[in-house]
Design a protein around this motif. Structure first.
Motif, PDB file in Angstrom:
ATOM      1  N   TYR A  80       0.822  -1.209   0.000  1.00  0.00           N
ATOM      2  CA  TYR A  80       0.000   0.000   0.000  1.00  0.00           C
ATOM      3  C   TYR A  80       0.857   1.262   0.000  1.00  0.00           C
ATOM      4  O   TYR A  80       0.636   2.182  -0.792  1.00  0.00           O
ATOM      5  CB  TYR A  80      -0.924  -0.025   1.218  1.00  0.00           C
ATOM      6  CG  TYR A  80      -1.796   1.193   1.347  1.00  0.00           C
ATOM      7  CD1 TYR A  80      -2.948   1.326   0.577  1.00  0.00           C
ATOM      8  CD2 TYR A  80      -1.481   2.208   2.241  1.00  0.00           C
ATOM      9  CE1 TYR A  80      -3.752   2.443   0.699  1.00  0.00           C
ATOM     10  CE2 TYR A  80      -2.289   3.323   2.367  1.00  0.00           C
ATOM     11  CZ  TYR A  80      -3.421   3.432   1.592  1.00  0.00           C
ATOM     12  OH  TYR A  80      -4.213   4.543   1.705  1.00  0.00           O
ATOM     13  N   LYS A  84       1.082   4.051  -2.902  1.00  0.00           N
ATOM     14  CA  LYS A  84       0.550   5.392  -2.646  1.00  0.00           C
ATOM     15  C   LYS A  84       1.634   6.455  -2.506  1.00  0.00           C
ATOM     16  O   LYS A  84       1.470   7.561  -3.006  1.00  0.00           O
ATOM     17  CB  LYS A  84      -0.320   5.398  -1.381  1.00  0.00           C
ATOM     18  CG  LYS A  84      -1.623   4.698  -1.563  1.00  0.00           C
ATOM     19  CD  LYS A  84      -2.460   5.415  -2.587  1.00  0.00           C
ATOM     20  CE  LYS A  84      -3.789   4.757  -2.799  1.00  0.00           C
ATOM     21  NZ  LYS A  84      -4.522   5.313  -3.928  1.00  0.00           N
ATOM     22  N   ILE A 109      -3.235  -4.137  -1.753  1.00  0.00           N
ATOM     23  CA  ILE A 109      -3.556  -2.707  -1.675  1.00  0.00           C
ATOM     24  C   ILE A 109      -5.037  -2.508  -1.339  1.00  0.00           C
ATOM     25  O   ILE A 109      -5.386  -1.700  -0.474  1.00  0.00           O
ATOM     26  CB  ILE A 109      -3.179  -1.994  -2.993  1.00  0.00           C
ATOM     27  CG1 ILE A 109      -1.654  -1.987  -3.161  1.00  0.00           C
ATOM     28  CG2 ILE A 109      -3.745  -0.579  -3.033  1.00  0.00           C
ATOM     29  CD1 ILE A 109      -1.192  -1.599  -4.546  1.00  0.00           C
ATOM     30  N   THR A 112      -5.712  -3.449   2.244  1.00  0.00           N
ATOM     31  CA  THR A 112      -5.167  -2.443   3.151  1.00  0.00           C
ATOM     32  C   THR A 112      -6.077  -1.216   3.204  1.00  0.00           C
ATOM     33  O   THR A 112      -6.329  -0.671   4.283  1.00  0.00           O
ATOM     34  CB  THR A 112      -3.745  -2.040   2.743  1.00  0.00           C
ATOM     35  OG1 THR A 112      -2.940  -3.204   2.674  1.00  0.00           O
ATOM     36  CG2 THR A 112      -3.139  -1.065   3.732  1.00  0.00           C
ATOM     37  N   LYS A 113      -6.573  -0.786   2.061  1.00  0.00           N
ATOM     38  CA  LYS A 113      -7.508   0.342   2.039  1.00  0.00           C
ATOM     39  C   LYS A 113      -8.718   0.052   2.918  1.00  0.00           C
ATOM     40  O   LYS A 113      -9.150   0.905   3.698  1.00  0.00           O
ATOM     41  CB  LYS A 113      -7.977   0.625   0.607  1.00  0.00           C
ATOM     42  CG  LYS A 113      -6.998   1.365  -0.248  1.00  0.00           C
ATOM     43  CD  LYS A 113      -7.588   1.600  -1.631  1.00  0.00           C
ATOM     44  CE  LYS A 113      -6.614   2.285  -2.549  1.00  0.00           C
ATOM     45  NZ  LYS A 113      -7.183   2.486  -3.902  1.00  0.00           N
TER      46      LYS A 113
END
Length: 146
Positions: A80, A84, A109, A112-113
């Protein structure tokens, strides 16, 4: 079922959101006035070091095949942050993590978001609120040293 037009609208919204996030990163780190490639390479190394220190592990363990909960959390958070903050592609992140497929990185990712937003209840393992200030502090230290 979604029509093709709805799918295209969803894709456009997604790209617009990603474009806004990219503009935020550019303004946040003031990249217009710096050598971007050097900064991104340095950012990648900073992120890896910070995640390894936070989870008290090494890159070999994170990129390995171990499925221990803490190692998975470190691997997911690393994906992540590299995506980002270092703006690496899914393929580049997969290569860093031992040759993982881009879809595996994308899954990390997305998970994780969701975990950061609190949807899955794994906040104690993802601890993004703790590691992000550490990462920002480390970046500041490196920038003042240069």
């Amino acid at each position: 079922m979604k029509t093709e037009i709805q799918k295209m609208r969803d894709r456009i919204r997604f790209l617009e959101r990603e474009n806004r996030e990219l503009k935020t990163h550019i303004s946040m780190y003031n990249w217009e006035q710096r050598d971007t490639n050097k900064d991104l390479i340095r950012m990648k190394d900073i992120i890896i070091d910070t995640v390894c220190n936070h989870f008290e592990t090494d890159m070999k363990t994170i990129s390995g095949i171990d499925r221990h909960r803490d190692h998975i959390a470190a691997r997911f958070l690393l994906c992540y942050l590299l995506y980002k903050d270092a703006l690496l592609t899914l393929k580049e992140i997969g290569a860093i993590l031992g040759g993982r497929d881009h879809t595996t990185v994308l899954h990390a990712i997305q998970e994780t978001k969701q975990r950061i937003s609190g949807n899955l209840g794994y906040r104690e393992y993802f601890d993004y609120q703790t590691i992000k200030p550490k990462l920002d502090e480390f970046i500041e230290q490196v920038e003042t040293a240069h």
